[in-house]
Design an enzyme around this catalytic site. Sequence first.
Site, PDB file in Angstrom:
ATOM      1  N   GLY A  32      49.469  26.701  37.282  1.00  9.83           N
ATOM      2  CA  GLY A  32      48.588  25.871  36.453  1.00  9.83           C
ATOM      3  C   GLY A  32      49.010  26.002  35.000  1.00  9.83           C
ATOM      4  CG  LEU A  33      48.274  22.557  32.448  1.00  8.86           C
ATOM      5  CD1 LEU A  33      47.199  21.619  31.889  1.00  8.86           C
ATOM      6  CD2 LEU A  33      49.649  22.170  31.914  1.00  8.86           C
ATOM      7  N   GLY A  35      46.341  28.746  29.979  1.00  3.67           N
ATOM      8  CA  GLY A  35      44.906  28.697  29.695  1.00  3.67           C
ATOM      9  C   GLY A  35      44.076  28.086  30.814  1.00  3.67           C
ATOM     10  CB  SER A  36      44.923  26.503  34.056  1.00  8.31           C
ATOM     11  OG  SER A  36      45.814  27.470  34.579  1.00  8.31           O
ATOM     12  N   GLY A  37      43.461  29.432  33.625  1.00  6.45           N
ATOM     13  CA  GLY A  37      42.645  30.491  34.231  1.00  6.45           C
ATOM     14  C   GLY A  37      43.370  31.298  35.301  1.00  6.45           C
ATOM     15  CE  LYS A  38      49.372  30.368  34.832  1.00  8.88           C
ATOM     16  NZ  LYS A  38      48.805  29.593  33.702  1.00  8.88           N
ATOM     17  CB  SER A  39      45.733  35.882  33.623  1.00  8.74           C
ATOM     18  OG  SER A  39      47.093  35.594  33.419  1.00  8.74           O
ATOM     19  CB  SER A 106      55.409  28.466  38.703  1.00  4.52           C
ATOM     20  OG  SER A 106      54.066  28.657  39.070  1.00  4.52           O
TER      21      SER A 106
HETATM   22  N1  LIG Z   1      35.894  28.579  35.392  1.00  2.15           N
HETATM   23  C1  LIG Z   1      36.840  29.276  34.751  1.00  2.15           C
HETATM   24  N2  LIG Z   1      37.904  29.741  35.440  1.00  2.15           N
HETATM   25  C2  LIG Z   1      38.867  30.433  34.796  1.00  2.15           C
HETATM   26  N3  LIG Z   1      38.863  30.727  33.484  1.00  2.15           N
HETATM   27  C3  LIG Z   1      37.826  30.288  32.746  1.00  2.15           C
HETATM   28  C4  LIG Z   1      36.774  29.534  33.345  1.00  2.15           C
HETATM   29  N4  LIG Z   1      35.895  29.230  32.391  1.00  2.15           N
HETATM   30  C5  LIG Z   1      36.371  29.760  31.254  1.00  2.15           C
HETATM   31  N5  LIG Z   1      37.516  30.409  31.433  1.00  2.15           N
HETATM   32  C6  LIG Z   1      38.296  31.096  30.385  1.00  2.15           C
HETATM   33  O1  LIG Z   1      39.560  30.438  30.251  1.00  2.15           O
HETATM   34  C7  LIG Z   1      40.544  31.368  29.829  1.00  2.15           C
HETATM   35  C8  LIG Z   1      41.735  31.297  30.793  1.00  2.15           C
HETATM   36  O2  LIG Z   1      42.763  32.107  30.285  1.00  2.15           O
HETATM   37  P1  LIG Z   1      43.878  32.794  31.203  1.00  2.15           P
HETATM   38  O3  LIG Z   1      43.263  33.339  32.437  1.00  2.15           O
HETATM   39  O4  LIG Z   1      44.618  33.745  30.319  1.00  2.15           O
HETATM   40  O5  LIG Z   1      44.783  31.537  31.571  1.00  2.15           O
HETATM   41  P2  LIG Z   1      46.289  31.507  32.109  1.00  2.15           P
HETATM   42  O6  LIG Z   1      46.596  32.854  32.704  1.00  2.15           O
HETATM   43  O7  LIG Z   1      46.277  30.407  33.120  1.00  2.15           O
HETATM   44  O8  LIG Z   1      47.147  31.179  30.940  1.00  2.15           O
HETATM   45  C9  LIG Z   1      39.910  32.741  29.819  1.00  2.15           C
HETATM   46  O9  LIG Z   1      39.548  33.045  28.496  1.00  2.15           O
HETATM   47  C10 LIG Z   1      38.659  32.535  30.701  1.00  2.15           C
HETATM   48  O10 LIG Z   1      37.628  33.416  30.384  1.00  2.15           O
HETATM   49 MG   LIG Z   2      48.112  34.261  32.241  1.00  6.02          MG
END
Ligand SMILES: Nc1ncnc2c1ncn2[C@@H]1O[C@H](COP(=O)(O)OP(=O)(O)O)[C@@H](O)[C@H]1O
Ligand SMILES: [Mg+2]
Length: 198
Positions: A32-33, A35-39, A106
Amino acid sequence: MSHNIVWHNAAVSHNERQQLNGHKPCLLWYTGLSGSGKSTIANAVDRMLFDLGCHTYLLDGDNVRHGLNRDLGFDDASRVENIRRITEVSRLMLDAGLIVGTAFISPFIADRAQAKALAGDAFIEVFVDTPLAICEQRDPKGLYKKARAGEIAHFTGISSPYEAPLSPDIHLQTAALTIEQAARQVVVFLQQHAIICQ
Ligand SMILES: Nc1ncnc2c1ncn2[C@@H]1O[C@H](COP(=O)(O)OP(=O)(O)O)[C@@H](O)[C@H]1O
Ligand SMILES: [Mg+2]
């Protein structure tokens, strides 16, 4: 490859490991993009699985780039090599019987297909589907701001494409889910597919 390298068969079988662990190995490939929430989701899943007594490990994008892949950049060849190494490390962990999670943008279908080809049946594609506008609003690392200012080249979603999975095994639409709900959806999938039995 040298002709003098011969594969040594393992004394402990996959089945034996599975029985000791109480679950099957699998590879949860989050895509996913930024900031999508992967981590965030992968860690929530890891916590739930750990608390259920599963043996797990999570490979996270930035962390891997601090060590194993610190020599790689972001050009096309480096991205391919990045995925190849991650997949090979994941394979070792699958061999050890773990439930492995990988959290990398990815962005390219071909790269994920390569990972799937290497990992085989254990591969589970998890699409962390969050609209670009929401990722940009969240901007947990301030990267979109920098990318919009032209300070980061080849930034996925802004100046480099993201090729969404066409038929992901698990589709998480995070705009409509809490972190807990998204993680629960992954755990339920593993239960339904008899990877874990708890
Ligand atoms: N429903 C949700 N699912 C996942 N993350 C969320 C959601 N709502 C808000 N967030 C926030 O979005 C951010 C996602 O960041 P992160 O997990 O680092 O993304 P990635 O690893 O994809 O770059 C976090 O700050 C998280 O708390
Ligand atoms: Mg991440």
